[in-house]
Design a protein around this motif. Structure first.
Motif, PDB file in Angstrom:
ATOM      1  N   GLN A  52       0.877  -1.169   0.000  1.00  0.00           N
ATOM      2  CA  GLN A  52       0.000   0.000   0.000  1.00  0.00           C
ATOM      3  C   GLN A  52       0.908   1.210   0.000  1.00  0.00           C
ATOM      4  O   GLN A  52       1.471   1.556   1.050  1.00  0.00           O
ATOM      5  CB  GLN A  52      -0.840   0.026   1.279  1.00  0.00           C
ATOM      6  CG  GLN A  52      -1.673  -1.198   1.500  1.00  0.00           C
ATOM      7  CD  GLN A  52      -3.020  -1.002   0.864  1.00  0.00           C
ATOM      8  OE1 GLN A  52      -3.158  -1.110  -0.348  1.00  0.00           O
ATOM      9  NE2 GLN A  52      -3.997  -0.697   1.658  1.00  0.00           N
ATOM     10  N   PHE A  53       1.078   1.850  -1.132  1.00  0.00           N
ATOM     11  CA  PHE A  53       2.013   2.973  -1.207  1.00  0.00           C
ATOM     12  C   PHE A  53       1.345   4.225  -0.652  1.00  0.00           C
ATOM     13  O   PHE A  53       0.283   4.642  -1.127  1.00  0.00           O
ATOM     14  CB  PHE A  53       2.473   3.202  -2.651  1.00  0.00           C
ATOM     15  CG  PHE A  53       3.636   4.156  -2.750  1.00  0.00           C
ATOM     16  CD1 PHE A  53       4.931   3.703  -2.617  1.00  0.00           C
ATOM     17  CD2 PHE A  53       3.420   5.513  -2.957  1.00  0.00           C
ATOM     18  CE1 PHE A  53       6.006   4.583  -2.682  1.00  0.00           C
ATOM     19  CE2 PHE A  53       4.493   6.401  -3.021  1.00  0.00           C
ATOM     20  CZ  PHE A  53       5.786   5.928  -2.884  1.00  0.00           C
ATOM     21  N   ARG A  54       1.959   4.824   0.369  1.00  0.00           N
ATOM     22  CA  ARG A  54       1.409   6.034   0.982  1.00  0.00           C
ATOM     23  C   ARG A  54       2.043   7.237   0.293  1.00  0.00           C
ATOM     24  O   ARG A  54       3.207   7.576   0.557  1.00  0.00           O
ATOM     25  CB  ARG A  54       1.702   6.046   2.481  1.00  0.00           C
ATOM     26  CG  ARG A  54       1.288   4.789   3.210  1.00  0.00           C
ATOM     27  CD  ARG A  54      -0.204   4.512   3.118  1.00  0.00           C
ATOM     28  NE  ARG A  54      -0.572   3.282   3.841  1.00  0.00           N
ATOM     29  CZ  ARG A  54      -1.805   2.827   3.944  1.00  0.00           C
ATOM     30  NH1 ARG A  54      -2.813   3.460   3.364  1.00  0.00           N
ATOM     31  NH2 ARG A  54      -2.056   1.728   4.615  1.00  0.00           N
ATOM     32  N   ARG A 100      12.306  12.072  -0.813  1.00  0.00           N
ATOM     33  CA  ARG A 100      11.208  12.845  -0.211  1.00  0.00           C
ATOM     34  C   ARG A 100      11.619  13.449   1.128  1.00  0.00           C
ATOM     35  O   ARG A 100      11.024  14.432   1.567  1.00  0.00           O
ATOM     36  CB  ARG A 100       9.949  11.982  -0.099  1.00  0.00           C
ATOM     37  CG  ARG A 100       9.299  11.709  -1.452  1.00  0.00           C
ATOM     38  CD  ARG A 100       8.103  10.794  -1.324  1.00  0.00           C
ATOM     39  NE  ARG A 100       8.477   9.459  -0.896  1.00  0.00           N
ATOM     40  CZ  ARG A 100       8.693   8.422  -1.701  1.00  0.00           C
ATOM     41  NH1 ARG A 100       8.561   8.564  -3.006  1.00  0.00           N
ATOM     42  NH2 ARG A 100       9.026   7.255  -1.218  1.00  0.00           N
ATOM     43  N   ASP A 120      12.818  11.765   7.315  1.00  0.00           N
ATOM     44  CA  ASP A 120      12.369  11.173   6.053  1.00  0.00           C
ATOM     45  C   ASP A 120      10.855  11.280   6.007  1.00  0.00           C
ATOM     46  O   ASP A 120      10.213  11.590   7.011  1.00  0.00           O
ATOM     47  CB  ASP A 120      12.833   9.710   5.931  1.00  0.00           C
ATOM     48  CG  ASP A 120      12.904   9.256   4.468  1.00  0.00           C
ATOM     49  OD1 ASP A 120      12.517  10.020   3.561  1.00  0.00           O
ATOM     50  OD2 ASP A 120      13.345   8.114   4.234  1.00  0.00           O
ATOM     51  N   ASP A 121      10.285  10.993   4.842  1.00  0.00           N
ATOM     52  CA  ASP A 121       8.825  11.110   4.744  1.00  0.00           C
ATOM     53  C   ASP A 121       8.125   9.990   5.501  1.00  0.00           C
ATOM     54  O   ASP A 121       7.073  10.197   6.103  1.00  0.00           O
ATOM     55  CB  ASP A 121       8.376  11.143   3.278  1.00  0.00           C
ATOM     56  CG  ASP A 121       8.632   9.845   2.538  1.00  0.00           C
ATOM     57  OD1 ASP A 121       9.658   9.183   2.807  1.00  0.00           O
ATOM     58  OD2 ASP A 121       7.806   9.469   1.678  1.00  0.00           O
ATOM     59  N   ALA A 125       9.298   2.573   7.418  1.00  0.00           N
ATOM     60  CA  ALA A 125       8.670   1.258   7.254  1.00  0.00           C
ATOM     61  C   ALA A 125       9.469   0.250   8.077  1.00  0.00           C
ATOM     62  O   ALA A 125       9.264   0.132   9.283  1.00  0.00           O
ATOM     63  CB  ALA A 125       8.607   0.914   5.774  1.00  0.00           C
ATOM     64  N   THR A 126      10.423  -0.458   7.467  1.00  0.00           N
ATOM     65  CA  THR A 126      11.258  -1.404   8.231  1.00  0.00           C
ATOM     66  C   THR A 126      12.344  -0.688   9.030  1.00  0.00           C
ATOM     67  O   THR A 126      12.943  -1.276   9.929  1.00  0.00           O
ATOM     68  CB  THR A 126      11.966  -2.393   7.294  1.00  0.00           C
ATOM     69  OG1 THR A 126      12.910  -1.664   6.488  1.00  0.00           O
ATOM     70  CG2 THR A 126      10.983  -3.128   6.401  1.00  0.00           C
ATOM     71  N   GLY A 127      12.630   0.538   8.656  1.00  0.00           N
ATOM     72  CA  GLY A 127      13.664   1.298   9.355  1.00  0.00           C
ATOM     73  C   GLY A 127      15.067   1.052   8.808  1.00  0.00           C
ATOM     74  O   GLY A 127      16.023   1.645   9.304  1.00  0.00           O
ATOM     75  N   GLY A 128      15.192   0.217   7.790  1.00  0.00           N
ATOM     76  CA  GLY A 128      16.524  -0.117   7.268  1.00  0.00           C
ATOM     77  C   GLY A 128      17.295   1.107   6.799  1.00  0.00           C
ATOM     78  O   GLY A 128      18.484   1.270   7.118  1.00  0.00           O
ATOM     79  N   THR A 129      16.620   1.983   6.073  1.00  0.00           N
ATOM     80  CA  THR A 129      17.285   3.177   5.533  1.00  0.00           C
ATOM     81  C   THR A 129      17.675   4.122   6.669  1.00  0.00           C
ATOM     82  O   THR A 129      18.810   4.616   6.731  1.00  0.00           O
ATOM     83  CB  THR A 129      16.330   3.931   4.578  1.00  0.00           C
ATOM     84  OG1 THR A 129      15.626   2.982   3.771  1.00  0.00           O
ATOM     85  CG2 THR A 129      17.073   4.900   3.706  1.00  0.00           C
TER      86      THR A 129
END
Ligand code: AMP
Length: 180
Positions: free
Chosen positions: A24-26, A63, A123-124, A127-131
């Motif tokens: 689901q792309f937000r 973003r 960041d915008d 999600a997983t927090g990897g970045t």
């Protein structure tokens, strides 16, 4: 019950099955394109970050540049771009991190900050927090502490915001989308 920041949440567009089936792309471009939404989003994040003692704000490509740059200006701080591999023109320091398939790398300029300074990471969406975790580790390798992190959107069920807190980084988010 009205959720906090429900007015901003309504401005985010959800695109099912993008870029892969099941995601689901937000899409925050609809929030950014709204004059009330952009200003409020930046003001509410800046209010949460004003007292954390950051020397600069770092935004993660791409973003995170939009939100991070605006929050930096609202706080009266300078901005540091955290870019993906090979995009920055001067000498860089970087950190590789695992993706679902393969690896990626985040980089900053070697002189972006001084050891002992504190950064606010933006960041915008988390999600997983990897970045974000890779960016935290990158700043730590150059002696810069991440005083706080902030995201417009949290996907709490993917665990990233919890992972960041477990890594000792305070996390501020405005809007949560439970589920994937
Ligand atoms: P992660 O490293 O898993 O926390 O992913 C965070 C990055 O991927 C952010 O820069 C987001 O822009 C992007 N991202 C991940 N999942 C989504 C999603 N469901 N909708 C929009 N952007 C996403």
């Amino acid at each position: 019950m009205i959720e906090p920041n429900e007015d901003l949440k309504r401005l985010i567009r959800t695109i099912p099955n993008h870029p892969l089936p099941g995601v689901q792309f937000r899409d925050i471009t609809t929030l950014l394109g709204d004059s009330y939404g952009l200003g409020e989003c930046v003001r509410r994040l800046a209010d949460r970050l004003r007292d954390v003692g950051g020397h600069k704000v770092a935004g993660i490509e791409a973003r995170g540049f939009i939100i991070g740059g605006a929050v930096a200006a609202a706080l009266g701080l300078g901005f540091v771009p955290v870019r993906k591999r090979g995009k920055l023109p001067f000498e860089t320091v970087g950190r590789d991190y695992e993706l679902e398939y393969g690896t990626d790398r985040v980089e900053i300029h070697v002189d972006a900050m001084r050891p002992g300074e504190k950064v606010i990471l933006i960041d915008d969406l988390i999600a997983t927090g990897g970045t974000a975790l890779a960016a935290v580790e990158l700043f730590r390798t150059v002696g810069v502490d991440v005083a706080a992190s902030a995201f417009v959107v949290d996907l709490p069920d993917l665990g990233g915001s919890q992972r960041l807190r477990e890594a000792g980084v305070p996390v501020a988010t405005l809007i949560a989308f439970p589920g994937a």
